[in-house]
Design a protein around this motif. Sequence first.
Motif, PDB file in Angstrom:
ATOM      1  N   THR A  88     -43.619 -31.862  13.475  1.00  0.00           N
ATOM      2  CA  THR A  88     -43.090 -30.095  12.634  1.00  0.00           C
ATOM      3  C   THR A  88     -44.375 -29.243  12.303  1.00  0.00           C
ATOM      4  O   THR A  88     -45.028 -30.103  12.415  1.00  0.00           O
ATOM      5  N   GLY A  89     -44.401 -28.489  11.043  1.00  0.00           N
ATOM      6  CA  GLY A  89     -45.687 -27.696  10.746  1.00  0.00           C
ATOM      7  C   GLY A  89     -45.561 -27.682   9.140  1.00  0.00           C
ATOM      8  O   GLY A  89     -44.584 -28.357   8.422  1.00  0.00           O
TER       9      GLY A  89
ATOM     10  N   ILE B 175     -54.595 -32.034  11.386  1.00  0.00           N
ATOM     11  CA  ILE B 175     -53.123 -32.414  11.714  1.00  0.00           C
ATOM     12  C   ILE B 175     -52.539 -33.836  11.121  1.00  0.00           C
ATOM     13  O   ILE B 175     -53.799 -35.145  10.841  1.00  0.00           O
ATOM     14  N   ALA B 176     -51.216 -34.526  10.839  1.00  0.00           N
ATOM     15  CA  ALA B 176     -51.389 -35.431   9.660  1.00  0.00           C
ATOM     16  C   ALA B 176     -50.863 -36.287  11.254  1.00  0.00           C
ATOM     17  O   ALA B 176     -49.904 -35.707  11.477  1.00  0.00           O
TER      18      ALA B 176
ATOM     19  N   ARG C  37     -45.090 -39.486  15.254  1.00  0.00           N
ATOM     20  CA  ARG C  37     -44.266 -38.193  14.777  1.00  0.00           C
ATOM     21  C   ARG C  37     -46.175 -37.094  13.779  1.00  0.00           C
ATOM     22  O   ARG C  37     -46.555 -37.826  13.178  1.00  0.00           O
ATOM     23  N   ILE C  38     -45.933 -36.201  14.296  1.00  0.00           N
ATOM     24  CA  ILE C  38     -47.658 -35.555  13.879  1.00  0.00           C
ATOM     25  C   ILE C  38     -46.327 -34.747  12.969  1.00  0.00           C
ATOM     26  O   ILE C  38     -45.998 -33.385  13.497  1.00  0.00           O
ATOM     27  N   ASP C  39     -47.462 -33.696  12.608  1.00  0.00           N
ATOM     28  CA  ASP C  39     -47.371 -32.489  11.348  1.00  0.00           C
ATOM     29  C   ASP C  39     -48.751 -31.577  11.653  1.00  0.00           C
ATOM     30  O   ASP C  39     -49.737 -32.398  11.684  1.00  0.00           O
ATOM     31  N   LEU C  40     -48.549 -30.644  11.590  1.00  0.00           N
ATOM     32  CA  LEU C  40     -49.404 -29.564  12.065  1.00  0.00           C
ATOM     33  C   LEU C  40     -49.643 -28.720  11.468  1.00  0.00           C
ATOM     34  O   LEU C  40     -48.811 -28.184  11.061  1.00  0.00           O
ATOM     35  N   TYR C  41     -51.109 -28.434  11.127  1.00  0.00           N
ATOM     36  CA  TYR C  41     -51.170 -27.440  10.127  1.00  0.00           C
ATOM     37  C   TYR C  41     -50.996 -26.319  10.303  1.00  0.00           C
ATOM     38  O   TYR C  41     -51.325 -25.646  11.695  1.00  0.00           O
TER      39      TYR C  41
ATOM     40  N   GLY D  56     -42.353 -24.502  13.821  1.00  0.00           N
ATOM     41  CA  GLY D  56     -40.826 -25.021  13.299  1.00  0.00           C
ATOM     42  C   GLY D  56     -40.867 -26.924  13.336  1.00  0.00           C
ATOM     43  O   GLY D  56     -42.001 -26.986  12.801  1.00  0.00           O
ATOM     44  N   LYS D  57     -39.525 -27.287  13.970  1.00  0.00           N
ATOM     45  CA  LYS D  57     -40.135 -28.510  14.707  1.00  0.00           C
ATOM     46  C   LYS D  57     -40.076 -28.405  16.048  1.00  0.00           C
ATOM     47  O   LYS D  57     -38.894 -27.855  16.552  1.00  0.00           O
TER      48      LYS D  57
END
Length: 236
Positions: A109-110, A144-145, A178-182, A194-195
Amino acid sequence: MVLLKNIIRRIIMTLLFVIALLTTFQSISGVEAKTVLSKFSGDSSLYPTGRHFFDRWDHGQYVAIDQQWKHYEKRRNPKISSEQIVNHSLRLEEAVDWSKYPSVEVVATGYTAGVESTGKTPDHPEYGITYSGVRVKRDLYSTIAADLDIFPIGTILFIPGYGYGVVADKGGAIKGNRIDLYYDTVEDVYKYWGKKKIKVYIVKKGNGKLSEEELKRLNEDETMQVFRQQYLQSKS
Protein backbone atom coordinates in the motif's frame (compact mmCIF):
# COMPACT_ATOMS: atom_id res chain seq x y z
CA MET A 1 53.33 -20.31 -64.06
CA VAL A 2 49.63 -20.11 -64.85
CA LEU A 3 49.01 -23.20 -62.69
CA LEU A 4 50.90 -21.62 -59.74
CA LYS A 5 48.84 -18.45 -60.02
CA ASN A 6 45.63 -20.48 -59.99
CA ILE A 7 46.76 -22.36 -56.88
CA ILE A 8 47.68 -19.12 -55.06
CA ARG A 9 44.35 -17.55 -56.08
CA ARG A 10 42.43 -20.58 -54.73
CA ILE A 11 44.35 -20.46 -51.44
CA ILE A 12 43.58 -16.75 -51.03
CA MET A 13 39.89 -17.30 -51.86
CA THR A 14 39.72 -20.18 -49.37
CA LEU A 15 41.28 -18.07 -46.61
CA LEU A 16 38.86 -15.21 -47.29
CA PHE A 17 35.95 -17.64 -47.17
CA VAL A 18 37.10 -19.08 -43.81
CA ILE A 19 37.51 -15.58 -42.32
CA ALA A 20 34.04 -14.57 -43.52
CA LEU A 21 32.59 -17.79 -42.11
CA LEU A 22 34.17 -17.26 -38.68
CA THR A 23 33.05 -13.61 -38.61
CA THR A 24 29.47 -14.64 -39.39
CA PHE A 25 29.56 -17.36 -36.73
CA GLN A 26 30.86 -14.92 -34.11
CA SER A 27 28.20 -12.31 -34.90
CA ILE A 28 25.41 -14.88 -34.62
CA SER A 29 26.54 -16.91 -31.59
CA GLY A 30 28.59 -14.37 -29.63
CA VAL A 31 31.45 -16.91 -29.37
CA GLU A 32 34.79 -15.45 -30.37
CA ALA A 33 36.56 -17.03 -33.33
CA LYS A 34 39.75 -17.53 -31.30
CA THR A 35 37.78 -19.61 -28.80
CA VAL A 36 36.66 -21.94 -31.58
CA LEU A 37 40.12 -22.10 -33.10
CA SER A 38 41.75 -22.80 -29.75
CA LYS A 39 39.65 -25.93 -29.34
CA PHE A 40 41.14 -27.29 -32.57
CA SER A 41 44.67 -25.97 -32.10
CA GLY A 42 45.04 -27.32 -28.58
CA ASP A 43 45.47 -23.85 -27.08
CA SER A 44 44.57 -24.28 -23.40
CA SER A 45 45.05 -20.66 -22.38
CA LEU A 46 41.29 -20.22 -22.20
CA TYR A 47 40.85 -23.29 -20.02
CA PRO A 48 44.06 -23.88 -18.05
CA THR A 49 42.57 -26.73 -16.02
CA GLY A 50 42.25 -28.74 -19.23
CA ARG A 51 38.45 -28.75 -19.15
CA HIS A 52 36.38 -27.54 -22.07
CA PHE A 53 35.27 -23.96 -21.60
CA PHE A 54 31.59 -24.50 -22.35
CA ASP A 55 29.22 -26.96 -20.78
CA ARG A 56 25.78 -26.53 -22.30
CA TRP A 57 23.74 -24.48 -24.74
CA ASP A 58 21.11 -22.27 -23.10
CA HIS A 59 18.87 -19.80 -24.91
CA GLY A 60 21.28 -19.28 -27.76
CA GLN A 61 24.44 -19.02 -25.62
CA TYR A 62 26.93 -21.43 -24.14
CA VAL A 63 27.00 -21.47 -20.34
CA ALA A 64 30.31 -21.69 -18.47
CA ILE A 65 30.82 -24.83 -16.39
CA ASP A 66 32.75 -23.30 -13.52
CA GLN A 67 32.66 -20.22 -11.30
CA GLN A 68 36.26 -19.45 -12.25
CA TRP A 69 35.02 -18.35 -15.66
CA LYS A 70 32.92 -15.50 -14.31
CA HIS A 71 35.54 -13.03 -15.50
CA TYR A 72 35.08 -14.31 -19.04
CA GLU A 73 31.27 -14.19 -18.79
CA LYS A 74 31.60 -10.59 -17.59
CA ARG A 75 33.80 -9.72 -20.57
CA ARG A 76 31.51 -11.55 -23.00
CA ASN A 77 28.37 -10.02 -21.53
CA PRO A 78 29.44 -6.53 -20.36
CA LYS A 79 27.21 -4.40 -18.16
CA ILE A 80 24.62 -2.34 -19.94
CA SER A 81 25.95 1.14 -20.59
CA SER A 82 24.16 4.38 -19.79
CA GLU A 83 23.94 5.10 -23.52
CA GLN A 84 22.14 1.81 -24.14
CA ILE A 85 19.67 2.50 -21.37
CA VAL A 86 18.88 5.99 -22.64
CA ASN A 87 18.70 5.04 -26.29
CA HIS A 88 16.45 2.05 -25.74
CA SER A 89 14.52 3.35 -22.71
CA LEU A 90 15.61 0.28 -20.80
CA ARG A 91 14.10 0.39 -17.34
CA LEU A 92 15.39 -1.07 -14.10
CA GLU A 93 12.84 -3.89 -14.26
CA GLU A 94 14.42 -5.00 -17.55
CA ALA A 95 18.09 -4.23 -16.90
CA VAL A 96 18.54 -6.68 -14.01
CA ASP A 97 17.86 -10.40 -13.84
CA TRP A 98 15.66 -10.24 -10.75
CA SER A 99 15.09 -14.00 -10.76
CA LYS A 100 18.51 -14.32 -9.11
CA TYR A 101 17.21 -12.62 -5.97
CA PRO A 102 14.97 -14.16 -3.29
CA SER A 103 11.39 -13.04 -3.77
CA VAL A 104 8.27 -12.83 -1.65
CA GLU A 105 4.69 -11.92 -2.43
CA VAL A 106 3.38 -9.01 -0.38
CA VAL A 107 0.45 -6.67 -0.19
CA ALA A 108 1.83 -3.20 -0.86
CA THR A 109 0.00 0.00 0.00
CA GLY A 110 1.04 3.64 -0.13
CA TYR A 111 1.40 6.16 2.67
CA THR A 112 2.49 9.74 3.30
CA ALA A 113 4.05 11.61 6.20
CA GLY A 114 0.76 13.45 6.71
CA VAL A 115 -1.95 13.17 9.32
CA GLU A 116 -3.97 10.79 7.13
CA SER A 117 -1.24 8.14 7.46
CA THR A 118 0.72 8.96 10.61
CA GLY A 119 -1.57 11.22 12.61
CA LYS A 120 1.14 13.90 12.60
CA THR A 121 0.78 17.43 11.26
CA PRO A 122 3.65 19.45 9.74
CA ASP A 123 4.17 21.31 13.02
CA HIS A 124 4.75 18.05 14.92
CA PRO A 125 8.42 17.72 16.02
CA GLU A 126 8.63 14.21 14.56
CA TYR A 127 6.77 14.95 11.34
CA GLY A 128 8.40 13.04 8.47
CA ILE A 129 10.76 11.15 10.77
CA THR A 130 10.71 7.36 10.42
CA TYR A 131 11.22 4.77 13.16
CA SER A 132 14.86 4.42 12.02
CA GLY A 133 15.45 8.13 12.57
CA VAL A 134 15.87 9.08 8.91
CA ARG A 135 13.50 11.40 7.10
CA VAL A 136 10.94 9.98 4.71
CA LYS A 137 12.14 10.10 1.12
CA ARG A 138 10.75 9.33 -2.31
CA ASP A 139 13.60 8.72 -4.75
CA LEU A 140 15.13 5.83 -6.64
CA TYR A 141 15.77 4.43 -3.15
CA SER A 142 12.73 5.39 -1.09
CA THR A 143 11.87 4.84 2.55
CA ILE A 144 9.21 2.20 3.15
CA ALA A 145 7.54 0.64 6.18
CA ALA A 146 7.44 -3.09 6.90
CA ASP A 147 7.06 -5.70 9.63
CA LEU A 148 10.53 -5.52 11.19
CA ASP A 149 10.36 -9.17 12.24
CA ILE A 150 10.33 -10.08 8.55
CA PHE A 151 12.22 -7.16 7.00
CA PRO A 152 14.60 -5.52 9.51
CA ILE A 153 15.51 -1.85 9.27
CA GLY A 154 17.93 -1.32 6.38
CA THR A 155 16.53 -4.14 4.24
CA ILE A 156 16.50 -3.19 0.57
CA LEU A 157 13.65 -4.49 -1.57
CA PHE A 158 13.09 -3.98 -5.26
CA ILE A 159 9.43 -3.28 -5.93
CA PRO A 160 8.49 -3.41 -9.64
CA GLY A 161 6.73 -0.21 -10.65
CA TYR A 162 8.04 1.65 -7.61
CA GLY A 163 11.80 1.20 -7.47
CA TYR A 164 14.02 0.33 -4.53
CA GLY A 165 12.47 0.50 -1.10
CA VAL A 166 14.66 0.74 1.99
CA VAL A 167 12.92 -0.37 5.17
CA ALA A 168 13.07 2.60 7.54
CA ASP A 169 9.71 2.51 9.29
CA LYS A 170 7.05 0.32 10.83
CA GLY A 171 3.33 0.65 11.37
CA GLY A 172 0.58 -0.75 13.55
CA ALA A 173 -1.25 -2.20 10.56
CA ILE A 174 1.92 -3.34 8.77
CA LYS A 175 2.14 -6.96 9.86
CA GLY A 176 3.33 -10.07 8.06
CA ASN A 177 3.94 -9.87 4.33
CA ARG A 178 2.72 -6.33 4.00
CA ILE A 179 4.67 -3.19 3.16
CA ASP A 180 3.84 0.52 2.99
CA LEU A 181 5.47 2.59 0.24
CA TYR A 182 6.20 6.25 0.89
CA TYR A 183 4.81 8.93 -1.41
CA ASP A 184 5.02 12.70 -1.06
CA THR A 185 1.28 13.31 -1.32
CA VAL A 186 -2.04 11.50 -1.01
CA GLU A 187 -2.67 12.32 -4.67
CA ASP A 188 0.53 10.48 -5.61
CA VAL A 189 -0.54 7.43 -3.60
CA TYR A 190 -3.76 7.11 -5.59
CA LYS A 191 -2.21 8.16 -8.91
CA TYR A 192 0.82 5.88 -8.86
CA TRP A 193 -0.01 3.01 -6.56
CA GLY A 194 -3.09 2.47 -4.41
CA LYS A 195 -2.99 -1.13 -3.18
CA LYS A 196 -1.37 -4.06 -4.94
CA LYS A 197 -0.49 -7.69 -4.36
CA ILE A 198 2.96 -7.96 -5.87
CA LYS A 199 6.17 -9.99 -5.89
CA VAL A 200 9.12 -8.06 -4.46
CA TYR A 201 12.80 -8.99 -4.50
CA ILE A 202 15.11 -8.97 -1.49
CA VAL A 203 18.29 -7.20 -2.60
CA LYS A 204 19.84 -6.92 0.85
CA LYS A 205 18.78 -8.00 4.33
CA GLY A 206 19.05 -5.17 6.83
CA ASN A 207 20.99 -5.20 10.08
CA GLY A 208 18.51 -3.06 12.03
CA LYS A 209 20.18 0.27 11.28
CA LEU A 210 19.83 2.98 8.65
CA SER A 211 21.38 6.43 8.44
CA GLU A 212 20.79 9.52 6.31
CA GLU A 213 24.31 9.10 4.93
CA GLU A 214 23.61 5.55 3.77
CA LEU A 215 20.35 6.55 2.09
CA LYS A 216 22.09 9.47 0.38
CA ARG A 217 24.93 7.23 -0.77
CA LEU A 218 22.48 4.78 -2.33
CA ASN A 219 20.67 7.51 -4.26
CA GLU A 220 23.86 9.21 -5.38
CA ASP A 221 25.60 6.05 -6.56
CA GLU A 222 27.07 7.01 -9.94
CA THR A 223 26.19 3.66 -11.52
CA MET A 224 22.49 4.23 -10.77
CA GLN A 225 22.08 7.81 -12.00
CA VAL A 226 20.57 6.85 -15.35
CA PHE A 227 17.77 5.00 -13.58
CA ARG A 228 17.41 7.81 -11.07
CA GLN A 229 16.98 10.31 -13.89
CA GLN A 230 14.29 8.09 -15.38
CA TYR A 231 12.42 8.25 -12.08
CA LEU A 232 12.83 12.01 -11.73
CA GLN A 233 11.65 12.57 -15.29
CA SER A 234 8.59 10.42 -14.67
CA LYS A 235 7.59 12.79 -11.85
CA SER A 236 7.89 15.94 -13.94
